[in-house]
Design a protein around this motif. Structure first.
Motif, PDB file in Angstrom:
ATOM      1  N   LYS A  73       0.829  -1.207   0.000  1.00 47.08           N
ATOM      2  CA  LYS A  73       0.000   0.000   0.000  1.00 47.08           C
ATOM      3  C   LYS A  73       0.867   1.262   0.000  1.00 47.08           C
ATOM      4  CE  LYS A  73      -2.309   0.972   3.682  1.00 47.08           C
ATOM      5  NZ  LYS A  73      -3.310   0.943   4.776  1.00 47.08           N
ATOM      6  N   LYS A  74       1.973   1.214   0.764  1.00 51.28           N
ATOM      7  CA  LYS A  74       2.868   2.364   0.768  1.00 51.28           C
ATOM      8  C   LYS A  74       3.504   2.566  -0.611  1.00 51.28           C
ATOM      9  CE  LYS A  74       4.062   2.019   5.672  1.00 51.28           C
ATOM     10  NZ  LYS A  74       5.139   1.754   6.665  1.00 51.28           N
ATOM     11  N   GLY A  75       3.922   1.454  -1.221  1.00 55.23           N
ATOM     12  CA  GLY A  75       4.527   1.558  -2.540  1.00 55.23           C
ATOM     13  C   GLY A  75       3.538   1.971  -3.610  1.00 55.23           C
ATOM     14  N   ARG A  76       2.276   1.665  -3.368  1.00 56.01           N
ATOM     15  CA  ARG A  76       1.241   1.968  -4.357  1.00 56.01           C
ATOM     16  C   ARG A  76       1.070   3.469  -4.554  1.00 56.01           C
ATOM     17  NH1 ARG A  76      -4.747   1.851  -4.735  1.00 56.01           N
ATOM     18  NH2 ARG A  76      -5.276   0.754  -6.667  1.00 56.01           N
ATOM     19  N   SER A  77       1.419   4.250  -3.553  1.00 58.31           N
ATOM     20  CA  SER A  77       1.288   5.697  -3.665  1.00 58.31           C
ATOM     21  C   SER A  77       2.498   6.342  -4.341  1.00 58.31           C
ATOM     22  CB  SER A  77       1.089   6.314  -2.280  1.00 58.31           C
ATOM     23  OG  SER A  77       2.222   6.057  -1.454  1.00 58.31           O
ATOM     24  N   LEU A  78       3.519   5.556  -4.644  1.00 59.41           N
ATOM     25  CA  LEU A  78       4.727   6.090  -5.282  1.00 59.41           C
ATOM     26  C   LEU A  78       4.417   6.504  -6.715  1.00 59.41           C
ATOM     27  CD1 LEU A  78       7.816   6.567  -5.096  1.00 59.41           C
ATOM     28  CD2 LEU A  78       8.112   4.239  -5.982  1.00 59.41           C
ATOM     29  N   THR A  79       4.583   7.782  -7.012  1.00 57.74           N
ATOM     30  CA  THR A  79       4.312   8.284  -8.360  1.00 57.74           C
ATOM     31  C   THR A  79       5.518   8.104  -9.263  1.00 57.74           C
ATOM     32  OG1 THR A  79       5.074  10.522  -7.847  1.00 57.74           O
ATOM     33  CG2 THR A  79       2.742  10.012  -7.417  1.00 57.74           C
ATOM     34  N   LEU A  80       5.280   8.221 -10.553  1.00 58.56           N
ATOM     35  CA  LEU A  80       6.382   8.109 -11.501  1.00 58.56           C
ATOM     36  C   LEU A  80       7.401   9.214 -11.262  1.00 58.56           C
ATOM     37  CD1 LEU A  80       7.719   6.864 -14.001  1.00 58.56           C
ATOM     38  CD2 LEU A  80       6.271   8.318 -15.423  1.00 58.56           C
ATOM     39  N   GLY A  81       6.928  10.423 -10.967  1.00 57.86           N
ATOM     40  CA  GLY A  81       7.853  11.527 -10.713  1.00 57.86           C
ATOM     41  C   GLY A  81       8.737  11.273  -9.512  1.00 57.86           C
ATOM     42  N   ALA A  82       8.142  10.795  -8.413  1.00 57.74           N
ATOM     43  CA  ALA A  82       8.933  10.484  -7.215  1.00 57.74           C
ATOM     44  C   ALA A  82       9.887   9.332  -7.487  1.00 57.74           C
ATOM     45  CB  ALA A  82       8.004  10.152  -6.054  1.00 57.74           C
ATOM     46  N   ALA A  83       9.430   8.358  -8.256  1.00 58.11           N
ATOM     47  CA  ALA A  83      10.284   7.223  -8.596  1.00 58.11           C
ATOM     48  C   ALA A  83      11.463   7.666  -9.465  1.00 58.11           C
ATOM     49  CB  ALA A  83       9.467   6.151  -9.308  1.00 58.11           C
ATOM     50  N   LEU A  84      11.211   8.581 -10.407  1.00 58.51           N
ATOM     51  CA  LEU A  84      12.295   9.089 -11.251  1.00 58.51           C
ATOM     52  C   LEU A  84      13.332   9.830 -10.414  1.00 58.51           C
ATOM     53  CD1 LEU A  84      10.354  10.362 -14.392  1.00 58.51           C
ATOM     54  CD2 LEU A  84      12.093   8.577 -14.371  1.00 58.51           C
ATOM     55  N   SER A  85      12.883  10.611  -9.441  1.00 60.51           N
ATOM     56  CA  SER A  85      13.819  11.333  -8.571  1.00 60.51           C
ATOM     57  C   SER A  85      14.658  10.363  -7.746  1.00 60.51           C
ATOM     58  CB  SER A  85      13.048  12.281  -7.651  1.00 60.51           C
ATOM     59  OG  SER A  85      12.344  13.261  -8.394  1.00 60.51           O
ATOM     60  N   ARG A  86      14.024   9.321  -7.224  1.00 65.38           N
ATOM     61  CA  ARG A  86      14.775   8.318  -6.458  1.00 65.38           C
ATOM     62  C   ARG A  86      15.723   7.546  -7.364  1.00 65.38           C
ATOM     63  NH1 ARG A  86      12.208   3.474  -2.610  1.00 65.38           N
ATOM     64  NH2 ARG A  86      14.229   2.529  -2.063  1.00 65.38           N
ATOM     65  N   TYR A  87      15.263   7.201  -8.555  1.00 65.45           N
ATOM     66  CA  TYR A  87      16.098   6.484  -9.525  1.00 65.45           C
ATOM     67  C   TYR A  87      17.319   7.323  -9.880  1.00 65.45           C
ATOM     68  CZ  TYR A  87      17.261   4.046 -13.911  1.00 65.45           C
ATOM     69  OH  TYR A  87      17.892   3.364 -14.923  1.00 65.45           O
ATOM     70  N   SER A  88      17.117   8.625 -10.028  1.00 65.91           N
ATOM     71  CA  SER A  88      18.221   9.529 -10.356  1.00 65.91           C
ATOM     72  C   SER A  88      19.305   9.487  -9.286  1.00 65.91           C
ATOM     73  CB  SER A  88      17.694  10.955 -10.515  1.00 65.91           C
ATOM     74  OG  SER A  88      18.753  11.881 -10.652  1.00 65.91           O
ATOM     75  N   ALA A  89      18.891   9.494  -8.032  1.00 66.04           N
ATOM     76  CA  ALA A  89      19.853   9.527  -6.934  1.00 66.04           C
ATOM     77  C   ALA A  89      20.529   8.182  -6.708  1.00 66.04           C
ATOM     78  CB  ALA A  89      19.146   9.972  -5.645  1.00 66.04           C
ATOM     79  N   GLU A  90      19.797   7.087  -6.918  1.00 63.84           N
ATOM     80  CA  GLU A  90      20.318   5.772  -6.568  1.00 63.84           C
ATOM     81  C   GLU A  90      20.920   5.008  -7.750  1.00 63.84           C
ATOM     82  OE1 GLU A  90      17.412   3.475  -4.500  1.00 63.84           O
ATOM     83  OE2 GLU A  90      16.940   5.061  -3.052  1.00 63.84           O
ATOM     84  N   VAL A  91      20.523   5.358  -8.974  1.00 68.52           N
ATOM     85  CA  VAL A  91      20.981   4.597 -10.147  1.00 68.52           C
ATOM     86  C   VAL A  91      21.735   5.495 -11.134  1.00 68.52           C
ATOM     87  CG1 VAL A  91      20.278   3.101 -12.054  1.00 68.52           C
ATOM     88  CG2 VAL A  91      19.035   3.012  -9.880  1.00 68.52           C
ATOM     89  N   THR A  92      21.076   6.545 -11.596  1.00 68.62           N
ATOM     90  CA  THR A  92      21.680   7.405 -12.619  1.00 68.62           C
ATOM     91  C   THR A  92      22.993   8.013 -12.158  1.00 68.62           C
ATOM     92  OG1 THR A  92      19.487   7.953 -13.494  1.00 68.62           O
ATOM     93  CG2 THR A  92      21.289   9.425 -14.069  1.00 68.62           C
ATOM     94  N   ALA A  93      23.070   8.395 -10.908  1.00 67.91           N
ATOM     95  CA  ALA A  93      24.261   9.074 -10.384  1.00 67.91           C
ATOM     96  C   ALA A  93      25.526   8.228 -10.508  1.00 67.91           C
ATOM     97  CB  ALA A  93      24.043   9.454  -8.923  1.00 67.91           C
ATOM     98  N   PHE A  94      25.379   6.931 -10.684  1.00 67.58           N
ATOM     99  CA  PHE A  94      26.533   6.040 -10.747  1.00 67.58           C
ATOM    100  C   PHE A  94      26.785   5.499 -12.156  1.00 67.58           C
ATOM    101  CE2 PHE A  94      24.737   5.917  -6.492  1.00 67.58           C
ATOM    102  CZ  PHE A  94      25.852   6.211  -5.718  1.00 67.58           C
ATOM    103  N   LYS A  95      26.090   6.028 -13.136  1.00 72.76           N
ATOM    104  CA  LYS A  95      26.262   5.589 -14.519  1.00 72.76           C
ATOM    105  C   LYS A  95      27.314   6.439 -15.225  1.00 72.76           C
ATOM    106  CE  LYS A  95      21.701   3.606 -15.549  1.00 72.76           C
ATOM    107  NZ  LYS A  95      20.562   3.631 -16.489  1.00 72.76           N
ATOM    108  N   GLN A  96      27.931   5.854 -16.255  1.00 75.60           N
ATOM    109  CA  GLN A  96      28.894   6.599 -17.052  1.00 75.60           C
ATOM    110  C   GLN A  96      28.221   7.754 -17.792  1.00 75.60           C
ATOM    111  OE1 GLN A  96      31.474   4.209 -19.553  1.00 75.60           O
ATOM    112  NE2 GLN A  96      31.154   2.428 -18.253  1.00 75.60           N
ATOM    113  N   ASN A  97      27.019   7.513 -18.285  1.00 76.42           N
ATOM    114  CA  ASN A  97      26.308   8.531 -19.061  1.00 76.42           C
ATOM    115  C   ASN A  97      25.326   9.310 -18.191  1.00 76.42           C
ATOM    116  OD1 ASN A  97      24.521   6.418 -18.664  1.00 76.42           O
ATOM    117  ND2 ASN A  97      23.427   6.801 -20.569  1.00 76.42           N
TER     118      ASN A  97
END
Length: 398
Positions: A73-97
């Motif tokens: 239920k908590k995860g169900r409220s996660l929006t795409l925008g919030a997920a993109l921001s979290r993805y940016s900090a946890e995944v994108t920040a460590f990519k070459q590109n």
């Protein structure tokens, strides 16, 4: 004509001493809303088929029985925008590109506000179909984009869902990115520097000459952070990518062995670039202290490039076009095999070099001509000497 609404009872098996009842409501031709009450709270979700709706209800009951419903239920409220921001900090920040992908994320957050406000659970295939059409067709405030750009956006969203499922504990989440959503890829760019040698009627300076003159002027400036002039000359002889060029340090240069080590490439593995005499001349002619980066970091090179191209008034020329130009020249000006050219360019598969095969069409024609002449001589030799009337001796005697 409005479709009649009908309710499909879905009585679930008794679990843990209680009975949960869900219903599936048909709301349109391909629209079914599943509804179930868990702990006094109604939970709903819409699907394209009754079968998927029933499966979802079964899954919700499984979550409730296993004690994972509150986490879901908590995860169900996660929006795409919030997920993109979290993805940016946890995944994108460590990519070459990361710089390129962060720009991609920023564009989605600013241009697709309605989509980014939707919870991940509510985004369906049809939602992304509408997204694809908006991107392809454009709007009054936003121009259209290419199919390749849309595919990169879909790839980003798809990987975000994968990360949410595998790392963020959203086990019941399902990606809405399916194969049929992807667009046709664009044709590869074929932008080359014009050359008076290829256009005898032209008397104007070549684009390469104009580019190098503008780059030299920039490199001599007091505020220049990169040696763009030598960076361009080096790229035209090595076909190096911009990201690779911005990582070359002097400690990676081995002039005795005539190679430069690229520690991190687009493909993730290091590789060594063999240097031609002109590339060696570029490196030996550079006078700055031989420590740190040879040409500067990729972002500084890109900034200098954009300014120089505008100064030289060159239309539609990107830095990556220099790589295409360099590989084209390897096919036109050398006898290197495909394997040897791939060793220079860093292509993992030879199929990526097939687009350059037409540059050697004249050589292939010459080989065919030599083969035809050799075959003709062999046939004449087998048939024996010919007489004055064009027949061989055996034919004239008969």
């Amino acid at each position: 004509m409005l479709l009649a609404i009908r309710y499909l009872p879905c009585v679930l098996e008794e679990r843990m001493g209680r009975r949960s009842t869900g219903t599936v409501e048909r709301r349109g031709k391909h629209q079914y809303r599943a509804r179930i009450i868990i702990g006094g709270e109604a939970v709903t979700q819409t699907f394209a088929s009754e079968r998927d709706a029933r499966r979802w209800i079964d899954g919700i009951v499984d979550l409730s029985d296993s004690g994972r419903f509150d986490t879901w239920k908590k995860g169900r409220s996660l929006t795409l925008g919030a997920a993109l921001s979290r993805y940016s900090a946890e995944v994108t920040a460590f990519k070459q590109n990361r710089i390129h992908e962060q720009g991609q994320i920023d564009r989605l957050l600013s241009e697709e506000t309605a989509l980014c406000e939707m919870p991940l659970w509510s985004i369906t295939v049809s939602t992304l179909q509408e997204f694809v059409m908006r991107r392809i067709d454009g709007t009054s405030t936003r121009p259209s984009v290419s199919g390749s750009t849309v595919n990169r956006d879909l790839a980003l969203i798809s990987h975000l869902y994968t990360v949410a499922i595998t790392r963020w504990g959203l086990d019941e989440l399902r990606t809405p990115v399916v194969r049929g959503l992807r667009c046709k890829e664009n044709q590869p760019r074929d932008r080359r520097l014009d050359n008076p040698a290829r256009n005898r009627s032209s008397v104007a300076p070549s684009e390469e000459q104009r580019l190098l003159e503008a780059a030299l002027e920039y490199s001599k400036g007091q505020n220049a952070k990169v040696d763009l002039y030598n960076a361009i000359r080096f790229t035209l002889r090595t076909a190096v990518r911009l990201g690779e060029l911005g990582r070359i340090e002097w400690r990676h240069v081995d002039l005795d062995r005539r190679v430069v080590l690229i520690p991190i490439t687009k493909n993730g593995a290091p590789r060594s670039i063999p240097l031609c005499p002109i590339a060696i001349e570029v490196l030996t002619g550079m006078t700055q202290t031989r420590e740190g980066l040879v040409f500067g970091n990729a972002e500084s090179i890109r900034t200098a490039w954009n300014r120089t191209v505008r100064r030289a008034e060159l239309q539609g020329l990107r830095f990556h076009d220099l790589r295409h130009e360099a590989i084209s020249r390897l096919y036109e000006e050398t006898d290197l095999s495909d394997m040897e050219i791939a060793a220079v360019s860093g292509h993992k598969t030879l199929s990526m070099l097939q687009r350059y095969s037409h540059l050697r069409a004249d050589r292939i024609a010459m080989k065919l001509a030599r083969t035809g002449e050799r075959t003709q001589r062999q046939n004449q030799h087998r048939a024996g000497p010919t007489t004055s009337n064009g027949l061989n001796e055996s034919e004239s005697s008969s």
